[in-house]
Design a protein around this motif. Structure first.
Motif, PDB file in Angstrom:
ATOM      1  N   PHE A 110       0.820  -1.517  -0.223  1.00 45.51           N
ATOM      2  CA  PHE A 110      -0.072  -0.094   0.089  1.00 45.51           C
ATOM      3  C   PHE A 110       1.253   0.882   0.230  1.00 45.51           C
ATOM      4  CE2 PHE A 110      -3.215   2.985   1.630  1.00 45.51           C
ATOM      5  CZ  PHE A 110      -3.986   2.918   1.155  1.00 45.51           C
ATOM      6  N   ASN A 111       0.263   2.403  -0.811  1.00 44.92           N
ATOM      7  CA  ASN A 111       1.422   3.221  -1.164  1.00 44.92           C
ATOM      8  C   ASN A 111       2.447   3.272  -1.435  1.00 44.92           C
ATOM      9  OD1 ASN A 111      -0.237   5.499  -0.334  1.00 44.92           O
ATOM     10  ND2 ASN A 111       0.061   5.437   1.761  1.00 44.92           N
ATOM     11  N   SER A 112       3.070   1.958  -2.389  1.00 49.16           N
ATOM     12  CA  SER A 112       4.054   2.014  -2.764  1.00 49.16           C
ATOM     13  C   SER A 112       3.960   1.748  -4.441  1.00 49.16           C
ATOM     14  CB  SER A 112       4.642   0.505  -2.373  1.00 49.16           C
ATOM     15  OG  SER A 112       5.604  -0.238  -2.860  1.00 49.16           O
ATOM     16  N   VAL A 113       5.104   2.019  -4.806  1.00 56.18           N
ATOM     17  CA  VAL A 113       4.323   2.399  -6.058  1.00 56.18           C
ATOM     18  C   VAL A 113       4.655   0.235  -6.819  1.00 56.18           C
ATOM     19  CG1 VAL A 113       6.004   3.838  -7.258  1.00 56.18           C
ATOM     20  CG2 VAL A 113       6.941   1.872  -6.319  1.00 56.18           C
ATOM     21  N   TRP A 114       4.844  -0.542  -6.086  1.00 58.24           N
ATOM     22  CA  TRP A 114       4.901  -1.948  -6.501  1.00 58.24           C
ATOM     23  C   TRP A 114       3.449  -2.181  -6.431  1.00 58.24           C
ATOM     24  CZ3 TRP A 114       8.407  -5.471  -8.380  1.00 58.24           C
ATOM     25  CH2 TRP A 114       9.642  -4.906  -7.987  1.00 58.24           C
ATOM     26  N   LEU A 115       2.434  -1.471  -6.189  1.00 61.70           N
ATOM     27  CA  LEU A 115       1.029  -1.222  -6.181  1.00 61.70           C
ATOM     28  C   LEU A 115       0.703  -1.443  -7.494  1.00 61.70           C
ATOM     29  CD1 LEU A 115      -1.199  -3.199  -4.088  1.00 61.70           C
ATOM     30  CD2 LEU A 115      -1.703  -0.506  -3.956  1.00 61.70           C
ATOM     31  N   ALA A 116       1.034  -0.814  -8.039  1.00 63.16           N
ATOM     32  CA  ALA A 116       0.887  -0.771  -9.491  1.00 63.16           C
ATOM     33  C   ALA A 116       1.461  -1.359 -10.445  1.00 63.16           C
ATOM     34  CB  ALA A 116       0.997   0.949 -10.051  1.00 63.16           C
ATOM     35  N   ARG A 117       2.763  -1.763  -9.964  1.00 63.43           N
ATOM     36  CA  ARG A 117       3.336  -2.695 -11.158  1.00 63.43           C
ATOM     37  C   ARG A 117       2.734  -4.262 -10.790  1.00 63.43           C
ATOM     38  NH1 ARG A 117       9.238  -0.012  -9.281  1.00 63.43           N
ATOM     39  NH2 ARG A 117       8.952   1.624 -10.268  1.00 63.43           N
ATOM     40  N   ILE A 118       2.552  -4.628  -9.604  1.00 67.30           N
ATOM     41  CA  ILE A 118       1.946  -5.513  -9.652  1.00 67.30           C
ATOM     42  C   ILE A 118       0.412  -6.331 -10.256  1.00 67.30           C
ATOM     43  CG2 ILE A 118       0.934  -7.409  -8.151  1.00 67.30           C
ATOM     44  CD1 ILE A 118       2.851  -6.402  -5.828  1.00 67.30           C
TER      45      ILE A 118
END
Lengths: 600, 479
Positions: A110-118
């Motif tokens: 949450f609140n990390s760029v990884w969320l969008a990437r995943i």
């Protein structure tokens, strides 16, 4: 058709009568009725077409004995208990696992760029049709599959495919894997769609930050701060997923056992059996499926209540840390495994689409060829156009109707009636195979009466009527998803903007178009992409309502998946992925692009 | 709920009024027409006969000549009507669409009938022929008796029996097709019997198929040649053979092959039961089929008597199959895919030419070889039928007649087109027509010409259900 015409007429007359209010208000006020009409007639018609035969009334088969014979026959079916268990467990477990992984991913990133990437990595799975996804998964886990090829023969000494139980294992594990992989991106997308609302998302992100500042571990903060606000928005998507998973046909057909199969697959076989009297048993089975699905939904809601009662205290116990670092690592590993699994499946799909001879245990095809693409593309023209046209019209209708209904809800200041909500989700709760057979019967009745009324019947017209039938049927499945994905965002809209605009003298239509829609831009785009994907993926509705005369990429793909090589189905599966993928890429890129330009 | 009320009224009106209207008017007018035609014909015939008798001495041969010339005149006129009425229309051909080769053959047919009659032939690709049966049935239940969406359907066996039983097929047209004579119907029962059921002109023959086997040369060098050898081979190569799950057509075909072979040494009276309807008196205890078979007379309850050897064989056979016989593949194509995956080493097909075609498309490895079993190959004919409510019945007959033409049958028989055996009788054809059937160099994976030494005819179609039900009860649920 005549119903629509009549509503158009009534709408026009009422418009003329209601002179003082503007056309927009009238349209908005009428929209729930239109929605009801579009859903009630097919749904109830379809249900009646199933219920009557289930209780022994089927004039075509010369069966007029009202009674419970069909149910008796159903209970005497060998393995009926196993069928029910298989349907129930695969549906429940796959949804539960997908939900837990969704929460873990959301919490950890949450609140990390990884969320969008995943999300970007997982969203292709959403748009792969179930049949194609099942084939891809099946190829991975089969004895001759990619996983076995990776370790053969250097490690295992296998020169021929080993004996194994996957896919088609009797416990339904393969089905669970396939369904979980398909449900995970859907739930994640729904969650992100809710979080993408500017107002709610901002509030939650700020609360999350506050929790972090108070020393909460990020994962704990998510479960204690975000989840209680987020879950109500996820409940209906979850129930829809649960209902679908327990009654779907494609996944269990390709990945599941067949001694016995799941209940839904068995019903489909009974409906298609040459012994037409099995229709009665199939209709009874369809009602049983309804009960099974309803039971699982009830179980889920019960579990929800239990969890709430059990954990509500711990929300405010002030504990900051529950081994968050450990769970964060675990989530990363699970996410990585899911991504690797999906990537291998996709790579496998691409390789199959260009493979020449490819004997086990070779990891790569001996030769590459474009033969499969060439022969497939040559036959793809009409299905492709049909797919796009039907998808576009259906989605457009669904979006407009949904927005108008939601607007009318806000105008009246109360939610749409429970009856409409119930009707809206009916298409997702009734196993489509049973429901559609009854629907096709009703559509034919309507079509015939129309032909008699107008005293002419040309083939051109029949084809148009087929198109309309397909669009109406698609609408049944597209509308609920579009409604699901839009309604939560719409209801969470901050009313004060609209009130301020209205108090400044803006007409309702202006408030709607200039104030509300721009705020909902990203949510609408996601709903459009979803609607298109749902429409593109429909197989049974297209086949039955179109009378088999309207071929789309989906109908072609499933026909070929049942009757052709893995290579040809790989080509069609990839084609099916490419179409909706474009929609999702746009849904993700456009808001970013537009907001960026707005900020400058 | 005003909407529901409206819907109920709408439905009620449709159901009651339309049902009556249609049945009354259409049925009556057709009947009247038929009666009028029959009456006129009888009148004409009587008139002519009386005239010829009153003219003096008439030998029987002349009499029959007159009669047959009247008949052939009528036939020609009948066909002329169809030819003129059937032109310039669309025909929706519902046919199983799982094989690209067959689909492209149907596209070729579409081009031909477009050029010949300006008929737009459109294939509606089915995954299972029973879909078309369901559709016609649904139309009948919706009281659509003249504007059906199925014009022509590729059919045989149990699907045909089901459609015939529910009167879903147009009757007495196939025997009037001009090209039907080329099948020599008087001396060739394979074109008028569908799994032992008389076709009564409801369907026109299209092709012939036989069960043949194929194996992976790299996995096994001496494939089994008989059913007994198959059992022994499976014990030596566990998990490398299986069959599609009944009621799949190919799976049932394998079981029928086994059943017929198991009864090859049986008493003639018992063997004859295979070609009669399967019977089963409900009063017999189902749990002890062996005991009841011994005590009850064969005619009353032949089902258990005939099928018991098959169950005994399968009980011994199943543990050595793929997945130990606890899971079965869905279709013949899935079986072919498993051979390509090297999970299976031996498989079978009802359409031998699909094997070399699959190798050419890379769907099977080049090490595949085809052969036919020494103890016999199950054979049958497949047909095209016209539903009773087809919208374009005349056009469909034109297409059916074209499918029977020597040109279409010869093209279909070519190995690189489809390789489906012709139903025409070679000796009846003219020299030019025979020349169309020249064969070419065979593919190494193809079934050698004349490898089918012995054909086994299909049991009565009722056995399909008996086998499928019995199989389902015994092996449908694994423990």
């Amino acid at each position: 058709m005549s119903q629509i015409n009549s509503t158009v007429v009534t709408r026009n007359t009422e418009q003329a009568l209601a002179q003082p209010t503007d056309w927009f208000t009238v349209l908005v006020k009428l929209s729930p009725k239109l929605l009801l009409l579009l859903l009630v007639v097919p749904v109830f018609g379809g249900l009646i077409g199933v219920i009557l035969p289930a209780f022994g009334w089927a004039p075509v088969l010369n069966q007029y004995n009202i009674g419970l014979q069909a149910f008796t026959a159903l209970w005497q079916t060998a393995g009926i208990g196993q069928m029910i268990m298989l349907s129930a467990t695969t549906g429940f477990i796959s949804t539960f696992v997908a939900f837990v992984i969704t929460l873990m991913i959301l919490a950890a990133f949450f609140n990390s760029v990884w969320l969008a990437r995943i999300q970007q990595i997982l969203s292709p799975i959403l748009v792969i049709p179930h049949a194609a996804a099942a084939i891809a998964v099946g190829f991975l886990i089969a004895p001759s599959g990619m996983l076995a090829r990776l370790i053969s023969p250097w490690l295992t000494g296998w020169d021929f495919a080993p004996h194994g139980i996957f896919p088609h294992d009797p416990y339904g594990l393969s089905i669970i894997v396939g369904l979980t992989l398909k449900e995970l991106p859907f739930l994640l997308l729904m969650a992100l769609g809710a979080l993408a609302q500017p107002e709610l998302g901002k509030k939650l992100r700020q609360q999350h930050k506050v929790a972090l500042n108070l020393g909460y571990c990020p994962m704990t903060a998510f479960f204690k701060v975000i989840l209680p606000s987020l879950y109500p928005l996820l409940r209906l998507p979850l129930l829809a997923v649960l209902a679908y998973a327990s009654s779907s046909v494609e996944m269990p057909l390709i990945l599941g056992p067949n001694t016995p199969p799941t209940l839904a697959v068995a019903i489909m076989h009974w409906f298609n059996d040459v012994d037409l009297n099995l229709r009665l048993k199939a209709s009874a089975g369809a009602l049983l499926q309804l009960v099974v699905t309803g039971g699982i939904l009830a179980l889920w809601l019960l579990a929800e209540k239990a969890i709430r009662a059990f954990f509500s205290d711990s929300l405010t116990n002030g504990k900051r840390e529950y081994g968050g670092a450990y769970f964060q690592k675990l989530t990363s590993v699970i996410t990585l495994l899911v991504v690797i699994f999906i990537s291998l499946a996709l790579v496998g799909l691409v390789m199959w689409s260009v493979a020449g001879f490819w004997r086990f245990p070779a990891l790569l095809p001996d030769t590459l060829t474009l033969l499969h693409w060439q022969s497939a593309v040559m036959q793809m023209g009409t299905p492709l156009i049909n797919t796009l046209v039907i998808g576009a019209i259906t989605t457009l209708l669904a979006i407009i109707l949904t927005l108008l209904c939601l607007e009318s809800e806000q105008m009246r200041g109360k939610k749409v009636s429970g009856f409409i909500s119930f009707i809206l989700y009916m298409p997702l709760l009734v196993p489509s195979i049973a429901f559609l057979f009854g629907l096709v019967l009703v559509q034919q009745l309507a079509q015939q009466s129309l032909a008699e009324l107008s005293h002419q019947s040309s083939n051109v017209k029949t084809v148009y009527i087929n198109y309309i039938n397909v669009i109406i049927t698609h609408l049944l499945f597209v509308l609920p998803y579009v409604f699901l994905s839009l309604s939560s965002s719409y209801r969470q809209l901050d009313q004060r903007f609209a009130i301020v605009a209205a108090s400044l003298g803006a007409k309702p239509s202006k408030v709607f178009f200039k104030v509300k829609l721009p705020q909902l831009f990203s949510a609408i785009l996601i709903a459009v992409a979803l609607g298109l994907a749902i429409s593109f993926g429909q197989y049974l509705p297209t086949l039955l309502a179109g009378g088999g005369r309207i071929s789309t990429i989906s109908t072609e793909a499933v026909t070929l998946a049942n009757g052709a090589s893995r290579r040809t189905s790989a080509v069609y599966a990839l084609m099916q992925m490419l179409l909706p993928l474009l929609g999702f890429i746009l849904a993700w890129l456009l808001p970013k692009f537009i907001y960026k330009s707005a900020q400058r | 709920m005003p909407v529901i009320k409206f819907f109920a009224i709408y439905c009620g009106k449709l159901n009651l009024e339309n049902l009556k209207l249609n049945f009354g008017e259409i049925k009556l007018s057709r009947l009247t027409l038929l009666l009028t035609v029959l009456f006129t014909l009888t009148l004409m015939l009587t008139l002519m006969l009386t005239l010829s008798v009153s003219a003096g001495e008439v030998t029987p041969s002349i009499k029959s000549n007159v009669k047959s010339s009247i008949q052939s005149n009528e036939q020609a006129e009948h066909w002329q009507n169809i030819e003129s009425g059937g032109r310039n229309q669309a025909v929706f051909f519902h046919a199983w669409g799982g094989d690209p080769q067959i689909n492209s053959y149907i596209r070729w047919v579409a081009q031909q009938v477009k050029a010949k009659y300006n008929i737009t032939l459109q294939q509606v690709k089915l995954t299972d022929t029973s879909e078309a049966v369901s559709r016609v049935l649904a139309e009948k239940s919706a009281n659509n008796n003249s504007q059906g969406s199925v014009d022509l359907v590729w059919i045989n066996g149990a699907n045909f029996a089901a459609m015939a039983e529910h009167s879903l097929l147009l009757k007495n047209w196939a025997n009037k097709l001009p090209n039907f004579a080329l099948t020599d119907p008087d001396n060739n029962p394979t074109v008028t019997l569908d799994f032992g059921v008389p076709t009564q002109g409801m369907e026109s023959p299209w092709g012939q198929a036989s069960l043949s086997f194929y194996y992976d040369q790299l996995a096994t060098t001496n494939p089994p040649q008989t059913l007994d050898e198959l059992l022994a081979w499976s014990q030596k190569n566990p998990g490398r053979f299986s069959y599609p799950k009944p009621p799949d057509f190919l799976g049932i075909s394998f079981l029928k092959y086994a059943l017929v072979v198991l009864h090859q040494q049986s008493d003639e009276r018992i063997k004859a039961q295979l070609y009669m309807p399967a019977t089963h008196s409900v009063t017999q205890p189902e749990t002890s089929p062996a005991a009841s078979a011994v005590t009850s007379p064969a005619a009353l309850n032949n089902r258990d008597l005939i099928l018991q050897p098959l169950w005994d064989f399968l009980d011994e056979f199943h543990p050595h199959l793929w997945r130990k016989g606890e899971y079965f593949m869905q279709s013949g194509v899935e079986m072919r895919r498993l051979v390509d995956d090297t999970e299976l080493s031996l498989a079978f097909t009802f359409s031998a030419p699909e094997v070399p075609a699959a190798v050419k498309r890379y769907d099977l490895p080049p090490s595949i070889r085809s052969y036919a079993m020494r103890d016999g190959s199950l054979s049958n004919t497949h047909f095209v039928g016209i539903p009773y409510n087809a919208s374009h019945q005349q056009s469909a007959q034109l297409v059916a007649n074209f499918l029977l033409s020597p040109a279409a049958q010869a093209y279909k028989q070519q190995a690189n087109v489809w390789g489906d055996r012709s139903v025409l009788v070679h000796a009846i054809l003219t020299k030019e027509q025979q020349a169309l059937f020249q064969t070419e160099q065979a593919h190494p994976s193809a079934l050698a010409v004349n490898s089918i030494k012995m054909t086994l005819s299909e049991p009565h179609p009722s056995w399909v259900k008996a086998i499928a039900d019995g199989w389902q009860a015994r092996y449908g649920v694994s423990q």
